[in-house]
Scaffold this active site. Structure first.
Site, mmCIF file in Angstrom:
data_model
loop_
_atom_site.group_PDB
_atom_site.id
_atom_site.type_symbol
_atom_site.label_atom_id
_atom_site.label_comp_id
_atom_site.label_asym_id
_atom_site.label_seq_id
_atom_site.Cartn_x
_atom_site.Cartn_y
_atom_site.Cartn_z
ATOM 1 N N SER A 1 39.375 38.980 40.628
ATOM 2 C CA SER A 1 38.647 40.070 39.983
ATOM 3 C C SER A 1 37.151 39.811 39.864
ATOM 4 O O SER A 1 36.465 39.617 40.849
ATOM 5 C CB SER A 1 39.281 40.328 38.615
ATOM 6 O OG SER A 1 38.688 41.431 38.023
ATOM 7 N N HIS A 2 36.673 39.740 38.636
ATOM 8 C CA HIS A 2 35.244 39.626 38.367
ATOM 9 C C HIS A 2 34.775 38.175 38.351
ATOM 10 O O HIS A 2 33.594 37.930 38.136
ATOM 11 C CB HIS A 2 34.957 40.263 37.009
ATOM 12 C CG HIS A 2 35.850 39.694 35.939
ATOM 13 N ND1 HIS A 2 37.182 40.007 35.887
ATOM 14 C CD2 HIS A 2 35.618 38.816 34.954
ATOM 15 C CE1 HIS A 2 37.737 39.336 34.884
ATOM 16 N NE2 HIS A 2 36.810 38.602 34.305
ATOM 17 N N ASP B 1 33.481 45.855 40.192
ATOM 18 C CA ASP B 1 33.632 44.393 40.176
ATOM 19 C C ASP B 1 34.151 43.835 41.499
ATOM 20 O O ASP B 1 34.248 44.554 42.498
ATOM 21 C CB ASP B 1 34.554 43.984 39.028
ATOM 22 C CG ASP B 1 35.989 44.399 39.279
ATOM 23 O OD1 ASP B 1 36.204 45.404 39.972
ATOM 24 O OD2 ASP B 1 36.908 43.710 38.789
ATOM 25 N N ASP C 1 37.057 43.099 42.787
ATOM 26 C CA ASP C 1 38.172 43.759 43.491
ATOM 27 C C ASP C 1 38.187 45.265 43.302
ATOM 28 O O ASP C 1 39.146 45.930 43.725
ATOM 29 C CB ASP C 1 39.507 43.153 43.066
ATOM 30 C CG ASP C 1 39.785 43.330 41.583
ATOM 31 O OD1 ASP C 1 38.822 43.371 40.790
ATOM 32 O OD2 ASP C 1 40.971 43.422 41.206
ATOM 33 N N ASP D 1 38.358 47.312 40.672
ATOM 34 C CA ASP D 1 39.112 48.090 39.677
ATOM 35 C C ASP D 1 38.315 48.349 38.402
ATOM 36 O O ASP D 1 38.686 49.194 37.601
ATOM 37 C CB ASP D 1 40.485 47.448 39.370
ATOM 38 C CG ASP D 1 40.390 46.017 38.902
ATOM 39 O OD1 ASP D 1 39.265 45.496 38.789
ATOM 40 O OD2 ASP D 1 41.452 45.403 38.658
ATOM 41 N N ARG D 2 37.223 47.621 38.207
ATOM 42 C CA ARG D 2 36.420 47.853 36.996
ATOM 43 C C ARG D 2 35.232 48.764 37.291
ATOM 44 O O ARG D 2 34.802 48.861 38.447
ATOM 45 C CB ARG D 2 35.871 46.537 36.458
ATOM 46 C CG ARG D 2 36.931 45.588 35.985
ATOM 47 C CD ARG D 2 36.312 44.371 35.366
ATOM 48 N NE ARG D 2 37.363 43.524 34.824
ATOM 49 C CZ ARG D 2 37.198 42.634 33.868
ATOM 50 N NH1 ARG D 2 36.009 42.459 33.349
ATOM 51 N NH2 ARG D 2 38.206 41.916 33.429
ATOM 52 N N THR E 1 46.296 44.015 25.700
ATOM 53 C CA THR E 1 45.366 43.884 26.826
ATOM 54 C C THR E 1 46.137 43.569 28.104
ATOM 55 O O THR E 1 47.005 42.705 28.110
ATOM 56 C CB THR E 1 44.378 42.740 26.523
ATOM 57 O OG1 THR E 1 43.586 43.134 25.407
ATOM 58 C CG2 THR E 1 43.491 42.449 27.709
ATOM 59 N N GLU F 1 40.507 50.605 29.096
ATOM 60 C CA GLU F 1 40.331 49.367 28.355
ATOM 61 C C GLU F 1 38.847 49.111 28.152
ATOM 62 O O GLU F 1 38.022 49.482 28.994
ATOM 63 C CB GLU F 1 40.911 48.197 29.130
ATOM 64 C CG GLU F 1 42.405 48.255 29.321
ATOM 65 C CD GLU F 1 42.915 46.958 29.912
ATOM 66 O OE1 GLU F 1 43.339 46.103 29.133
ATOM 67 O OE2 GLU F 1 42.849 46.790 31.135
ATOM 68 N N LYS G 1 43.778 50.093 37.362
ATOM 69 C CA LYS G 1 42.531 50.751 36.990
ATOM 70 C C LYS G 1 41.704 50.929 38.253
ATOM 71 O O LYS G 1 41.947 50.258 39.242
ATOM 72 C CB LYS G 1 41.805 49.960 35.917
ATOM 73 C CG LYS G 1 41.519 48.502 36.216
ATOM 74 C CD LYS G 1 41.034 47.848 34.945
ATOM 75 C CE LYS G 1 40.566 46.432 35.178
ATOM 76 N NZ LYS G 1 41.661 45.452 35.151
ATOM 77 N N ARG H 1 37.176 36.118 22.690
ATOM 78 C CA ARG H 1 36.606 37.460 22.674
ATOM 79 C C ARG H 1 36.708 37.983 21.236
ATOM 80 O O ARG H 1 37.790 37.959 20.641
ATOM 81 C CB ARG H 1 37.381 38.393 23.595
ATOM 82 C CG ARG H 1 37.410 37.944 25.061
ATOM 83 C CD ARG H 1 37.616 39.148 25.962
ATOM 84 N NE ARG H 1 38.053 38.807 27.309
ATOM 85 C CZ ARG H 1 37.272 38.335 28.282
ATOM 86 N NH1 ARG H 1 35.993 38.112 28.055
ATOM 87 N NH2 ARG H 1 37.762 38.087 29.481
HETATM 88 C C1 G16 Z 1 42.274 41.964 33.710
HETATM 89 C C2 G16 Z 1 43.364 42.894 33.271
HETATM 90 C C3 G16 Z 1 42.829 43.841 32.238
HETATM 91 C C4 G16 Z 1 42.206 43.070 31.089
HETATM 92 C C5 G16 Z 1 41.140 42.152 31.626
HETATM 93 C C6 G16 Z 1 40.570 41.241 30.565
HETATM 94 O O1 G16 Z 1 41.300 42.693 34.382
HETATM 95 O O2 G16 Z 1 43.883 43.626 34.347
HETATM 96 O O3 G16 Z 1 43.880 44.629 31.802
HETATM 97 O O4 G16 Z 1 41.657 43.934 30.151
HETATM 98 O O5 G16 Z 1 41.687 41.313 32.612
HETATM 99 O O6 G16 Z 1 41.575 40.402 30.116
HETATM 100 P P1 G16 Z 1 41.250 39.168 29.202
HETATM 101 O O7 G16 Z 1 40.562 39.740 27.993
HETATM 102 O O8 G16 Z 1 42.589 38.559 28.903
HETATM 103 O O9 G16 Z 1 40.320 38.263 29.960
HETATM 104 P P2 G16 Z 1 40.771 42.240 35.800
HETATM 105 O O10 G16 Z 1 39.729 43.251 36.142
HETATM 106 O O11 G16 Z 1 40.239 40.854 35.566
HETATM 107 O O12 G16 Z 1 41.964 42.234 36.673
#
Ligand code: G16
Length: 551
Positions: free
Chosen positions: A121-122, A285, A287, A289-290, A352, A371, A384, A504
């Site tokens: 992801s990010h 981001d 991948d 999705d954000r 989450t 989210e 997402k 967080r």
């Molecule tokens: C993932 C999850 C999301 C979540 C985010 C942050 O996003 O798919 O549902 O809100 O992580 O999670 P955490 O607060 O546990 O770090 P992504 O975009 O990283 O796949």
């Protein structure tokens, strides 16, 4: 055809987090590390554990990733293991690339039994960056917890994996090739996704706006959405060439941190908060999705964005008949709840993790989900979807003809404003973070009724969720302290980091007084922030004077 059976021993650290298994690239490059996890996915599918499908033989699998370092070698390994596992067909994005929303779209469109998505992801990429892998089920969404737990259980006793002995597939050539008995189809990464977007939004109207004076800046952060954004915004919808910034995907994201927030999307922030700023800015981001949405000199919080999309959904062709319901993760602000109440529809509060929305969407209970972590989406797929959110905003802007700031402020006047901010403390020593959690958990039973200045605690608990569709229960999903005036503090440890722990802390307050709706956010939330410090002693536990990221 020669199928190799390779002896292996388990790794003890393959428990999937919030969204799959994320580790550093060197971890994934350890002999057998990736293979163990992939075989554990296939074994789980075959055994039917946790409600998985019960069979790989003859099935179609989708494979794609965000293009980060190690995406290509990992794709080749997965293809050969899929052939050994008996899959009839794998559809894989060109170059091994599919954005996460595109992978969800392809799984659903071609009725695959599921997909393997390669992404952290990010998180930053490159030889010393992060890599990740997750399994999505046939509905196109992240595997539910009972499946990821079954995969984890398998990783703990795995003793062998199987792989077809074969040459690598040319992932850059579109079309079909046999890999032993299995058909591999390399598909264009963008086509299916773009087609889906065209079916949801009023492309003609958006095109008219983008071909006029309206200026758009889309920051793809050298990550996966570059080709998607260029094809959709510049080539199809007529935005000026160059509207897509950092549009060439790079294996290390140009050494950046592809997280679309005010800190890491600094190139975009500079443009939107500079002189002669365009009308609209967005970033996505690693991948895809954000999303982050900006107006001229104006930031839209993800929580507000969800509420505003919900309130304006009828302006968009796909949602013109209204919404079945809305869902948000627990730490996300309650702005969407106010819209749902006004619309007379249900608003669900989930832990989450996007995986918790899947059952609600499959059961037709919700249409939009969101989210605070810059994720927004709908039942068009089961992930997402960053560019979907951008198109949704563009569609609203094209219909309403107002600026982003006007739309948001008008929303606050109608529904009230939920001030909202998240503070991240990254790279905290794990035992110190656990101490903090234990301290707050210990204090929780004593909090209800307690006063902190003008704030009186209404409730304090560790969030627990019962899925209304399948009855599964998820406990310890974040500590929340709610106050009588509607303010909230939430604290939890991230499930997506790879180094130490990330704390967080989420802060929220509400005002429906229009004269109080333009206070600087950190100032508006100063009360809950100092209560959090008093309760959790964040500074001493983290050893940090201030958060590493504030959003
Ligand atoms: C993932 C999850 C999301 C979540 C985010 C942050 O996003 O798919 O549902 O809100 O992580 O999670 P955490 O607060 O546990 O770090 P992504 O975009 O990283 O796949």
């Amino acid at each position: 055809m020669n199928i190799l059976t390779i002896a292996t021993t388990p790794f003890s650290d393959q428990k999937p987090g919030t969204s799959g298994l994320r580790k550093s690239v060197p971890d994934f490059q350890k002999p057998h590390y990736l293979e163990n996890f992939v075989q554990s996915i296939f074994d789980t599918i075959t055994s039917g554990a946790g409600g998985a499908i019960g069979n790989c033989t003859g099935q179609t699998l989708v494979v794609g990733g965000d293009g980060r370092y190690y995406n290509r070698p990992a794709s080749q390994i997965i293809l050969k293991m899929a052939a050994a596992a008996g899959f009839a067909q794998v559809k894989i994005g060109k170059g091994g690339i599919l954005s996460t929303p595109a992978a969800s779209c392809v799984i659903r469109k071609y009725q695959a039994i599921g997909g393997i998505i390669l992404s952290a992801s990010h998180n930053p990429g490159g030889p010393d960056g992060d890599f990740g892998i997750k399994y999505n089920t046939g509905n196109g969404g992240p595997a539910p917890e009972k499946v990821t737990e079954a995969i984890y259980a398998r990783t703990k006793n795995i003793d062998k994996y199987q792989m077809l002995e074969a040459a690598d597939i040319d992932l850059d050539r579109l079309g079909k090739t046999m890999l032993g008995p299995m058909l591999v189809e390399v598909i264009d990464s963008v086509t299916d996704y773009q087609e889906l977007m065209e079916s949801l939004f009023d492309f003609d109207r958006i095109q008219t706006m983008l071909k006029g004076n309206f200026r758009l800046a889309m920051d793809s952060m050298h990550a996966v959405t570059g080709p998607y954004a260029t094809a959709i915004f510049e080539q199809r919808l007529g935005a000026a060439k160059g509207s897509v910034m950092n549009g060439v995907p790079l294996e290390d994201f140009g050494k950046g941190h592809p997280d679309p927030n005010l800190v890491y999307a600094h190139d975009l922030v500079k443009v939107l908060f500079g002189s002669n700023a365009p009308d609209f800015g967005a970033a996505s981001d690693g991948d895809g999705d954000r999303n982050m949405i900006l107006g001229r000199n104006f930031f839209v919080t993800p929580s507000d964005s969800l509420a505003i999309l919900a309130a304006n959904a009828k302006l968009v062709p796909a949602y013109k008949d209204g919404l079945a319901g809305i869902a948000r993760s627990m730490p996300t602000s309650q702005a969407a709840d106010r819209v749902a109440a006004k619309l007379g529809i249900d608003c669900y509060e989930t832990p989450t993790g996007w995986k918790f929305f899947g059952n609600l969407m499959d059961a037709g209970k919700v249409t939009l989900c969101g989210e605070e972590s810059f994720g927004t989406g709908s039942n068009h797929i089961r992930e997402k979807d960053g560019l979907w959110a951008v198109l949704f905003w563009l569609n609203i802007l094209a219909v309403r003809g107002e600026s982003v700031e006007q739309i948001v402020k008008e929303h606050w006047r109608t529904y009230g404003r939920n001030y909202y901010s998240r503070h991240d403390y990254e790279g905290v020593a794990v035992d110190r973070a656990n101490d903090l959690v234990a301290k707050v958990q210990g204090a929780m039973p004593t909090l209800p009724g307690k006063k902190f200045g003008s704030y009186e605690v209404a409730y304090a608990d560790d969030f627990s969720y019962t899925d209304s569709i399948d009855g599964s229960v998820s406990t310890k999903q974040g500590m929340r302290i709610g106050f009588v005036d509607g303010s909230r503090i939430v604290m939890r440890l991230s499930g997506t980091g790879t180094q130490g722990a990330t704390l967080r802390a989420y802060f929220e307050s509400f005002t429906d007084d229009v004269n109080q709706q333009n206070i600087e956010v950190q100032q508006a939330l100063a009360g809950p922030m100092s209560i959090a410090e008093e309760l959790a002693q964040i500074k001493s536990h983290t050893g940090m004077d201030k958060p590493t990221v504030i959003t």
